[in-house]
Design a protein around this motif. Structure first.
Motif, PDB file in Angstrom:
ATOM      1  N   ARG A   1       0.845  -1.195   0.000  1.00 63.91           N
ATOM      2  CA  ARG A   1       0.000   0.000   0.000  1.00 63.91           C
ATOM      3  C   ARG A   1       0.880   1.245   0.000  1.00 63.91           C
ATOM      4  NH1 ARG A   1      -2.117  -3.615   3.902  1.00 63.91           N
ATOM      5  NH2 ARG A   1      -0.887  -2.523   5.476  1.00 63.91           N
ATOM      6  N   GLY A   2       0.442   2.256  -0.778  1.00 68.30           N
ATOM      7  CA  GLY A   2       1.225   3.477  -0.826  1.00 68.30           C
ATOM      8  C   GLY A   2       0.383   4.700  -1.111  1.00 68.30           C
ATOM      9  N   GLU A   3       0.945   5.851  -0.803  1.00 71.95           N
ATOM     10  CA  GLU A   3       0.318   7.137  -1.146  1.00 71.95           C
ATOM     11  C   GLU A   3       1.411   8.139  -1.476  1.00 71.95           C
ATOM     12  OE1 GLU A   3       0.271  10.249   0.750  1.00 71.95           O
ATOM     13  OE2 GLU A   3       0.032   9.702   2.871  1.00 71.95           O
ATOM     14  N   SER A   4       1.001   9.252  -2.067  1.00 71.38           N
ATOM     15  CA  SER A   4       1.960  10.269  -2.523  1.00 71.38           C
ATOM     16  C   SER A   4       1.553  11.638  -2.012  1.00 71.38           C
ATOM     17  CB  SER A   4       2.010  10.285  -4.057  1.00 71.38           C
ATOM     18  OG  SER A   4       2.259   8.998  -4.580  1.00 71.38           O
ATOM     19  N   THR A   5       2.331  12.171  -1.092  1.00 70.90           N
ATOM     20  CA  THR A   5       2.144  13.538  -0.611  1.00 70.90           C
ATOM     21  C   THR A   5       3.510  14.219  -0.622  1.00 70.90           C
ATOM     22  OG1 THR A   5       0.248  12.954   0.792  1.00 70.90           O
ATOM     23  CG2 THR A   5       1.374  15.031   1.275  1.00 70.90           C
ATOM     24  N   PRO A   6       3.812  14.991  -1.661  1.00 75.66           N
ATOM     25  CA  PRO A   6       5.180  15.480  -1.833  1.00 75.66           C
ATOM     26  C   PRO A   6       5.635  16.515  -0.819  1.00 75.66           C
ATOM     27  CG  PRO A   6       3.738  16.401  -3.519  1.00 75.66           C
ATOM     28  CD  PRO A   6       2.944  15.354  -2.797  1.00 75.66           C
ATOM     29  N   PHE A   7       4.747  16.946   0.066  1.00 74.67           N
ATOM     30  CA  PHE A   7       5.148  17.909   1.094  1.00 74.67           C
ATOM     31  C   PHE A   7       5.768  17.231   2.318  1.00 74.67           C
ATOM     32  CE2 PHE A   7       1.750  19.892  -1.343  1.00 74.67           C
ATOM     33  CZ  PHE A   7       2.351  21.087  -1.699  1.00 74.67           C
ATOM     34  N   TYR A   8       5.707  15.913   2.388  1.00 75.26           N
ATOM     35  CA  TYR A   8       6.279  15.220   3.544  1.00 75.26           C
ATOM     36  C   TYR A   8       7.788  15.418   3.639  1.00 75.26           C
ATOM     37  CZ  TYR A   8       1.860  12.521   3.954  1.00 75.26           C
ATOM     38  OH  TYR A   8       0.550  12.122   4.113  1.00 75.26           O
ATOM     39  N   LEU A   9       8.478  15.498   2.519  1.00 76.24           N
ATOM     40  CA  LEU A   9       9.921  15.715   2.554  1.00 76.24           C
ATOM     41  C   LEU A   9      10.258  17.073   3.144  1.00 76.24           C
ATOM     42  CD1 LEU A   9      12.815  14.833   1.797  1.00 76.24           C
ATOM     43  CD2 LEU A   9      12.427  15.820  -0.473  1.00 76.24           C
ATOM     44  N   TYR A  10       9.482  18.070   2.817  1.00 76.53           N
ATOM     45  CA  TYR A  10       9.723  19.442   3.270  1.00 76.53           C
ATOM     46  C   TYR A  10       9.382  19.635   4.739  1.00 76.53           C
ATOM     47  CZ  TYR A  10       8.841  24.520   3.626  1.00 76.53           C
ATOM     48  OH  TYR A  10       8.821  25.837   4.010  1.00 76.53           O
ATOM     49  N   ASP A  11       8.330  18.984   5.215  1.00 76.98           N
ATOM     50  CA  ASP A  11       7.782  19.230   6.539  1.00 76.98           C
ATOM     51  C   ASP A  11       8.475  18.343   7.574  1.00 76.98           C
ATOM     52  OD1 ASP A  11       6.005  19.137   8.868  1.00 76.98           O
ATOM     53  OD2 ASP A  11       4.533  20.141   7.610  1.00 76.98           O
ATOM     54  N   ARG A  12       9.296  18.941   8.415  1.00 75.06           N
ATOM     55  CA  ARG A  12      10.058  18.161   9.398  1.00 75.06           C
ATOM     56  C   ARG A  12       9.140  17.466  10.401  1.00 75.06           C
ATOM     57  NH1 ARG A  12      12.465  21.176   6.093  1.00 75.06           N
ATOM     58  NH2 ARG A  12      14.623  21.856   6.358  1.00 75.06           N
ATOM     59  N   ALA A  13       8.053  18.131  10.797  1.00 70.07           N
ATOM     60  CA  ALA A  13       7.120  17.493  11.728  1.00 70.07           C
ATOM     61  C   ALA A  13       6.441  16.295  11.071  1.00 70.07           C
ATOM     62  CB  ALA A  13       6.073  18.497  12.207  1.00 70.07           C
ATOM     63  N   ALA A  14       6.146  16.396   9.784  1.00 70.81           N
ATOM     64  CA  ALA A  14       5.561  15.262   9.059  1.00 70.81           C
ATOM     65  C   ALA A  14       6.537  14.084   9.051  1.00 70.81           C
ATOM     66  CB  ALA A  14       5.209  15.670   7.640  1.00 70.81           C
ATOM     67  N   GLN A  15       7.811  14.357   8.838  1.00 69.65           N
ATOM     68  CA  GLN A  15       8.810  13.287   8.882  1.00 69.65           C
ATOM     69  C   GLN A  15       8.778  12.569  10.230  1.00 69.65           C
ATOM     70  OE1 GLN A  15      12.754  14.588   7.879  1.00 69.65           O
ATOM     71  NE2 GLN A  15      12.108  15.676   6.020  1.00 69.65           N
ATOM     72  N   ARG A  16       8.680  13.345  11.311  1.00 68.96           N
ATOM     73  CA  ARG A  16       8.659  12.730  12.643  1.00 68.96           C
ATOM     74  C   ARG A  16       7.380  11.924  12.858  1.00 68.96           C
ATOM     75  NH1 ARG A  16      11.046  17.841  13.817  1.00 68.96           N
ATOM     76  NH2 ARG A  16       9.036  18.738  14.425  1.00 68.96           N
ATOM     77  N   ARG A  17       6.253  12.412  12.364  1.00 70.59           N
ATOM     78  CA  ARG A  17       4.991  11.666  12.516  1.00 70.59           C
ATOM     79  C   ARG A  17       5.046  10.347  11.752  1.00 70.59           C
ATOM     80  NH1 ARG A  17       2.768  17.043  11.281  1.00 70.59           N
ATOM     81  NH2 ARG A  17       2.333  18.082  13.272  1.00 70.59           N
ATOM     82  N   ILE A  18       5.643  10.362  10.577  1.00 70.78           N
ATOM     83  CA  ILE A  18       5.802   9.124   9.809  1.00 70.78           C
ATOM     84  C   ILE A  18       6.650   8.136  10.601  1.00 70.78           C
ATOM     85  CG2 ILE A  18       6.776   8.119   7.716  1.00 70.78           C
ATOM     86  CD1 ILE A  18       6.145  10.855   6.341  1.00 70.78           C
ATOM     87  N   ARG A  19       7.731   8.643  11.173  1.00 73.60           N
ATOM     88  CA  ARG A  19       8.627   7.782  11.956  1.00 73.60           C
ATOM     89  C   ARG A  19       7.895   7.159  13.146  1.00 73.60           C
ATOM     90  NH1 ARG A  19      10.939   4.675  14.372  1.00 73.60           N
ATOM     91  NH2 ARG A  19      13.142   4.468  14.931  1.00 73.60           N
TER      92      ARG A  19
END
Length: 329
Positions: A81-99
């Motif tokens: 399963r996958g999705e594409s949200t290209p702002f995740y790379l830019y958003d440091r908080a998004a990176q942490r939430r993914i982690r």
């Protein structure tokens, strides 16, 4: 619990819409029907205010976890399963939430010449009637003011292209073997081998995908009286639409956006003068990117005969993408 196994995390205007469409053709992959659900961009409900059109976009965020999981419930049992949200790379908080939520996720980042990316980003919003400034260099000069005023990330023409900083932070959260980084030009010039490289990274069969469709091709309306009039009308419409219930805002603005882009000419390449003005905004970060990746990106500091990307005419019947809405499978 249906959560993604992989994410296309960036960058905006670097072919992620086309890549998302291409990956849907692989039988071992299941891509969300909503491209850019933006789930990891907020911890709770998104903001309600921002720059022109931001309130409408915020309404399209899939921010509730149950709604996000529902995007993947239709996946076959053995599919990734996958999705594409290209702002995740830019958003440091998004990176942490993914982690925190999916630490084993595989992450795909497509990097585009940051000057070209900024120009394409500006053209997208100019074409949509949302960008009031008719020159990309002057629009970039307004960036810090816009950020301070709370305008959404898609207005951050310069900061979105500072990939060195973004990847440095990402590699502090995820092991490098979980991250695939490649250039936008590879998708355009070598689609088959590049798609095979992605499939190898995801550990699915190679040789299945051979083409990247032309998606989200931007037209470039001129600086005409008609464009100024329709753009002002559209920006008034999106401002009023921020307080309208349901999809009334979209019903108000969509006909205006279509009128703005009807028979619009192809996106014009950057001039060398514009490129010269913008390169210094990225020079230090390009050096950081080379340190972080161990690769050479020196060509991004040089003159180019054309702006790169798909500058040709938009395919017949295609409209500019609204990526927060479901796609047909």
């Amino acid at each position: 619990m249906a959560l993604p196994d992989f994410l296309v995390i960036g960058a905006p205007k670097a072919g992620t819409t086309a890549l998302h469409a291409a990956l849907t053709g692989h039988p071992e992959l299941y891509l969300s029907e909503v491209k850019e659900p933006k789930f990891f961009l907020t911890d709770g409900a998104p903001p309600t205010r921002g720059g022109p059109g931001d309130a409408q976009t915020y309404r399209e965020h899939v921010w509730r976890k149950t709604d996000y999981e529902a995007l993947f419930t239709g996946a076959p049992p053995d599919a990734l399963r996958g999705e594409s949200t290209p702002f995740y790379l830019y958003d440091r908080a998004a990176q942490r939430r993914i982690r925190e939520l999916i630490p084993k996720a595989r992450l795909i980042a497509v990097l585009r010449d940051p000057v070209e990316r900024a120009h394409s980003n500006w053209t997208h919003l100019w074409s949509a009637g949302l960008e009031p400034i008719d020159d990309v260099v002057r629009a970039c000069e307004e960036e810090e003011w816009r950020i301070d005023a709370g305008w959404a990330a898609f207005w951050h023409y310069v900061r979105l292209g500072r990939y060195g900083e973004q990847l440095e932070h990402l590699y502090g959260l995820f092991p490098r073997e979980q991250v695939l980084v490649f250039r936008y030009r590879e998708l355009l010039e070598r689609p088959g081998p590049t798609l095979d490289r992605i499939c190898s990274f995801l550990d699915v069969e190679q040789g299945v995908l051979t083409e990247v469709p032309r998606e989200n091709v931007t037209v470039h309306p001129g600086r005409t009286v008609r464009h100024r009039f329709l753009s002002r009308l559209l920006r008034t419409g999106v401002a009023a639409g921020a307080v309208l219930p349901g999809d009334l805002s979209t019903r108000v603005t969509t006909p205006l956006e279509r009128a703005l882009q009807r028979n619009g000419p192809s996106r014009r390449p950057l001039t060398w003068e514009q490129r010269q003005a913008l390169i210094p905004l990225f020079e230090d970060d390009i050096k950081k990117l080379e340190e972080v990746t161990g690769e050479d990106f020196g060509d991004w500091l040089e003159p180019k005969a054309a702006s790169g990307g798909r500058v040709g005419a938009r395919p017949s019947g295609q409209r500019q993408a609204r990526n927060g809405r479901p796609r047909s499978r």
